[in-house]
Design an enzyme around this catalytic site. Structure first.
Site, short mmCIF file in Angstrom:
data_model
loop_
_atom_site.label_atom_id
_atom_site.label_comp_id
_atom_site.label_asym_id
_atom_site.label_seq_id
_atom_site.Cartn_x
_atom_site.Cartn_y
_atom_site.Cartn_z
CG PHE A 36 6.15 -0.21 -0.84
CD1 PHE A 36 5.45 -0.76 0.23
CD2 PHE A 36 5.45 0.53 -1.77
CE1 PHE A 36 4.08 -0.55 0.37
CE2 PHE A 36 4.08 0.74 -1.65
CZ PHE A 36 3.40 0.20 -0.58
CG ASP A 52 10.78 4.35 -0.22
OD1 ASP A 52 10.38 5.02 0.76
OD2 ASP A 52 10.02 3.71 -0.97
CE1 TYR A 75 0.98 6.77 3.13
CE2 TYR A 75 0.93 8.60 1.59
CZ TYR A 75 1.16 7.27 1.85
OH TYR A 75 1.57 6.43 0.84
CE LYS A 76 4.34 4.54 4.67
NZ LYS A 76 3.15 3.69 4.56
NE ARG A 123 3.39 -2.17 8.28
CZ ARG A 123 3.47 -1.43 7.18
NH1 ARG A 123 4.54 -1.48 6.42
NH2 ARG A 123 2.46 -0.65 6.82
#
Length: 421
Positions: free
Chosen positions: A137, A214, A239-240, A388
């Site tokens: 990322f 991560d 928050y995912k 995605r």
């Protein structure tokens, strides 16, 4: 078999899967899942999870009772301990970690900086390289580049295939006696590939290096075993799949064996021993509290309380089973409805190597994303040509997944028809 036959068979299959889903009752606990909602298919749980219905009441209750009722007394009564209480619950439910090693604080970016910077400081002087992959990322890559420049180190890049991820063979080649720290994602943000964390962690340790994982695209969807892996450090967002809300605070894990050696790179008052003495000089607190820098965002932690209750009740293994079933169904629907139109799968075919999302690729997807959003179908575009599909196990149904893939097909057919005229 015709498109209509494929679609009809998949619809029956989705209905059967939803009917037999042991976690189906949790879907109604989230806002935006009811029939008649303007969002027909939400396929972006890997970017932002839906809110729990109870979150609004939790926020109101907090404002009236804890904040409004207790005022400053709330810090002594509960709030100062909240980053570690929730951290321990998260560690037990999702991270495979014993208590006292996890804290909720800051953003993922800040936490990764603190962990990587501290790990570099713990390394031997002759270790002059940080290992990271080219498809990690962006935040991870930028932080590594910044710390390397700051400390006069070099970056050893693993050339990762965006449709796969970092393999153990690549890690074996990249990690050497010069490696100070290895920074990798457990689940690749683009492809969903699951790295072999136990094997790569062992490789790093055999070379004398430390490793930072991560977990942003793992936590809450894919079981993690930080203690069993022997991980040194880890960070991730809430928050995912943890549905903490926009900008919700992140978490950090520091293995207990590193607590004494961990030197806080952002020395703030909350990480000091006896913080409220307001004394001269920085003395680090004991244990995981030395990871803290500033005042913890208590208000931002509220949604996590409710979500952890759901995960504790459902169990991470059952959540993973639902996640596999969802992505397997998405791959099946892609094969029958989208592959004939030239759409390729850019995620592992093997579910054991795939996290909670599926990435599809086609040159038209950049232009179609806004069309899909305008029609109430919300996937996530990933350059240069990927869609995605983030399938959140507790809030996404099989029928919703199929509606989204059907809409992608319709939009693509329309585009191809126009181009042929």
């Amino acid at each position: 078999m015709s498109h209509s036959q494929d679609s009809g068979r998949l619809a029956v299959r989705a209905h059967e899967l939803d009917g037999g889903d042991p976690l189906a009752q949790y879907r109604s606990l989230f806002i935006g899942t009811e029939d008649g909602n303007e969002v027909l298919s939400y396929l972006d749980g890997t970017s932002l999870g839906r809110p729990l219905r109870r979150t609004a009441e939790d926020v109101r209750g907090f404002a009236e009772e804890e904040w409004g009722g207790r005022l400053i007394r709330g810090w002594d009564e509960r709030w100062l301990a909240e980053p570690f209480v929730l951290g321990d619950r998260l560690a037990k439910a999702c991270l495979g970690a014993e208590a006292g090693q996890t804290a909720i604080a800051d953003s993922t970016t800040v936490n990764l900086y603190k962990l990587i910077r501290a790990a570099v400081g713990m390394a031997d002087a002759w270790r002059t390289e940080i290992v990271v992959d080219t498809d990690n990322f962006p935040t991870d890559r930028y932080i590594v580049e910044g710390i390397a420049a700051e400390r006069g180190l070099s970056v050893r890049w693993i050339e990762a295939d965006p449709a796969i991820g970092v393999t153990t063979a690549q890690a074996t080649e990249a990690i050497t006696g010069r490696t100070a720290v290895v920074v990798l994602s457990h689940v690749a943000y683009r492809s969903g590939y699951i790295a072999d964390a136990p094997a790569i962690t062992a490789l790093a340790h055999r070379a004398g290096a430390l490793i930072v994982w991560d977990l942003c695209h793992s936590v809450g969807a894919v079981p993690v075993e930080l203690d069993a892996w022997g991980a040194d450090f880890a960070a991730g967002c809430t928050y995912k799949y943890l549905n903490g809300g926009p900008g919700a605070p992140a978490f950090a894990y520091v293995a207990a064996r590193h607590h004494e050696a961990f030197r806080q790179p952002i020395q703030g008052w909350m990480g000091r021993l006896e913080a409220f003495e307001m004394a001269h000089g920085y003395e680090p607190a004991e244990g995981i509290r030395r990871f803290m820098s500033g005042t913890p965002p208590i208000f931002g932690m509220l949604p996590l309380r409710g979500m952890l209750e759901l995960i504790e009740e459902a169990g991470i293994n059952a959540i993973r089973a639902k996640s596999i079933a969802l992505t397997e169904f998405a791959v099946e629907a892609h094969r029958e409805l989208l592959e004939p139109l030239g759409v390729t799968l850019a995620s592992p075919v093997d579910a054991a190597l795939r996290g909670g999302h599926v990435t599809l690729e086609h040159p038209a997807f950049r232009g179609l994303t806004q069309v899909l959003w305008d029609g109430g179908v919300i996937p996530d575009f990933r350059a240069p040509q990927g869609l995605r599909l983030g399938l959140s196990p507790l809030s996404t149904s099989f029928a919703e997944t199929l509606r989204g893939i059907e809409a992608i097909r319709s939009a693509l057919v329309s585009t191809q028809t126009l181009a042929a005229r």
